[in-house]
Design an enzyme around this catalytic site. Structure first.
Site, short mmCIF file in Angstrom:
data_model
loop_
_atom_site.label_atom_id
_atom_site.label_comp_id
_atom_site.label_asym_id
_atom_site.label_seq_id
_atom_site.Cartn_x
_atom_site.Cartn_y
_atom_site.Cartn_z
N TYR A 27 38.68 37.98 31.28
CA TYR A 27 39.44 38.40 30.11
C TYR A 27 38.81 39.64 29.49
O TYR A 27 37.64 39.98 29.75
CB TYR A 27 39.52 37.26 29.09
CG TYR A 27 40.63 37.43 28.08
CD1 TYR A 27 41.95 37.60 28.51
CD2 TYR A 27 40.37 37.44 26.71
CE1 TYR A 27 42.97 37.77 27.59
CE2 TYR A 27 41.39 37.60 25.79
CZ TYR A 27 42.69 37.77 26.24
OH TYR A 27 43.70 37.95 25.32
N ASN A 38 51.47 33.12 21.55
CA ASN A 38 52.66 33.36 22.38
C ASN A 38 53.91 33.79 21.61
O ASN A 38 54.59 34.72 22.03
CB ASN A 38 52.96 32.11 23.22
CG ASN A 38 51.97 31.93 24.36
OD1 ASN A 38 51.21 32.84 24.68
ND2 ASN A 38 51.97 30.77 24.98
N VAL A 83 55.12 32.45 26.78
CA VAL A 83 55.72 33.65 26.22
C VAL A 83 57.17 33.79 26.69
O VAL A 83 58.07 34.12 25.91
CB VAL A 83 54.91 34.90 26.61
CG1 VAL A 83 55.65 36.18 26.24
CG2 VAL A 83 53.54 34.88 25.93
N ARG A 106 59.30 31.93 40.31
CA ARG A 106 58.88 31.89 41.71
C ARG A 106 59.41 30.68 42.48
O ARG A 106 59.25 30.61 43.70
CB ARG A 106 57.35 31.91 41.79
CG ARG A 106 56.74 33.24 41.41
CD ARG A 106 55.24 33.21 41.47
NE ARG A 106 54.67 32.33 40.44
CZ ARG A 106 53.38 32.09 40.30
NH1 ARG A 106 52.51 32.63 41.13
NH2 ARG A 106 52.95 31.30 39.34
N MET A 113 48.82 37.30 36.12
CA MET A 113 48.82 35.98 36.75
C MET A 113 48.55 36.05 38.25
O MET A 113 48.05 35.10 38.84
CB MET A 113 50.15 35.28 36.48
CG MET A 113 50.34 34.85 35.04
SD MET A 113 51.89 33.96 34.81
CE MET A 113 51.76 33.53 33.07
N TRP A 150 48.53 44.06 24.24
CA TRP A 150 47.58 43.00 23.90
C TRP A 150 47.74 42.71 22.42
O TRP A 150 47.65 43.60 21.58
CB TRP A 150 46.15 43.45 24.22
CG TRP A 150 45.13 42.36 24.12
CD1 TRP A 150 45.32 41.03 24.28
CD2 TRP A 150 43.73 42.54 23.86
NE1 TRP A 150 44.13 40.34 24.14
CE2 TRP A 150 43.15 41.24 23.87
CE3 TRP A 150 42.92 43.65 23.62
CZ2 TRP A 150 41.79 41.05 23.65
CZ3 TRP A 150 41.57 43.45 23.41
CH2 TRP A 150 41.01 42.16 23.43
#
Length: 330
Positions: free
Chosen positions: A55, A127, A156, A176, A243, A266
């Site tokens: 992070y 979020n 989110v 996905r 991700m 951000w």
């Protein structure tokens, strides 16, 4: 008093192996402080990235994990005004919320409606404002416009679907797997598609070739390139997550000859630059919507703080139908 904290002293690729429930002695609150029992705290992708060391900002080790959550005041130190014992409060960002109890500066606690769903409010800090700002800060979207996002079944993504619908903005939601697609359809996504090399063609067919000015990317890697192929010339891709673990990939053709813009977002950067009025207005509106049930996202599972290893492992799995929360048993 005795408290349980989720502590870690090193970072690595298997966060569930690093985190431990540790019993600690908490001091009584000093003047200007409050002792709070934690009601609920989510496990976000940023939490997992912090544990793995990937992070943007990393706390000093050893550390107590958890960045947001909701609690109930157990005791107040001297000289605290405007708060009461038993009151539900929003916990300060980044204060180590994966714990049964914590001591915090009373001035950093935000009162919340006592009769609202604490688990939904626990996800307020990160979020929902991210979703709201992604829709408003980069492209001047009007009712009837389209926006495309990947990871649409994420936290989110779920908020973005609902907030966009309230503003009359139509969403193309990329996931996905079919199981995730059904979750997004149930949440009100206008178009839901399975990601793949033919994504731009799928989008053109589903929207009858509509102009799409904004793409929201939480995945990175080749997924960013596929989003670029869905945009109209001059469009904007906003990346807020990684991700895939891979850098965003966009062909120079899109940037040079089609005038696309790739930028990042951000929440911490926005928060640092926003005025007190802007921050207050945004969070007050989102708090009201969550407290009244207008904004809700699915919760996949809840775990006691003593089950932190299982909780982190569950949150790290991709095939979930909602958020994983820490809900300490008191």
């Amino acid at each position: 008093m005795k408290a349980i904290q989720a502590r870690y002293s090193q970072r690595g690729p298997n966060p569930e192996a690093l985190i431990e429930p540790v019993e600690v002695d908490l001091p009584d609150p000093e003047p200007g402080e409050a002792l709070v029992e934690v009601l609920a705290s989510p496990i976000n992708p940023s939490d997992l990235l912090t544990l793995t060391g990937l992070y943007g900002i990393l706390p000093e080790l050893p550390a107590t994990a958890g960045n947001e959550g909701v609690g109930r005041i157990v005791a107040l130190g001297a000289d605290v005004q405007g708060l009461r014992e038993g009151q539900t409060v929003l916990l300060p960002l980044g204060c180590g919320t994966w714990a049964s109890h914590l001591v915090a500066a009373a001035g950093d606690l935000v009162p919340l409606p006592d009769n609202a769903d604490a688990q939904q409010l626990a996800m307020l800090t990160i979020n929902p404002p991210t979703a709201s700002l992604l829709l408003s800060e980069f492209v001047d979207l009007k009712p009837g416009d389209w926006v495309i996002q990947n990871a649409a079944n994420s936290g989110v993504g779920g908020y973005l679907v609902k907030l966009a619908a309230e503003r009359g903005i139509r969403t193309i939601n990329v996931v996905r797997r079919e199981g995730a697609a059904e979750v997004v359809r149930s949440a009100g996504g206008d178009v839901v598609l399975i990601d793949g090399d033919d994504l731009p063609g799928q989008v053109r067919e589903a929207t009858d070739g509509a102009r799409i000015q904004l793409a929201i990317d939480a995945v990175g890697g080749t997924s960013t390139e596929r989003l670029a192929g869905c945009l109209t010339d001059g469009g904007t891709i906003v990346n807020y997550g990684v991700m895939s673990g891979q850098p965003c990939q966009v062909s120079p053709t899109h940037l040079i000859f089609r005038g696309l813009t790739l930028t990042g977002f951000w929440l911490a950067t926005w928060y640092a630059g926003a005025s007190t009025e802007q921050r207050t207005t945004l969070y007050a509106d989102l708090t009201r919507r969550i407290a009244t049930g207008q904004l809700r996202v699915p919760i996949a599972d809840t775990f006691d703080i003593r089950q932190i290893k299982q909780a982190v492992a569950a949150a790290a799995r991709g095939e979930r139908a909602g958020k994983v929360l820490i809900t300490p048993r008191h």
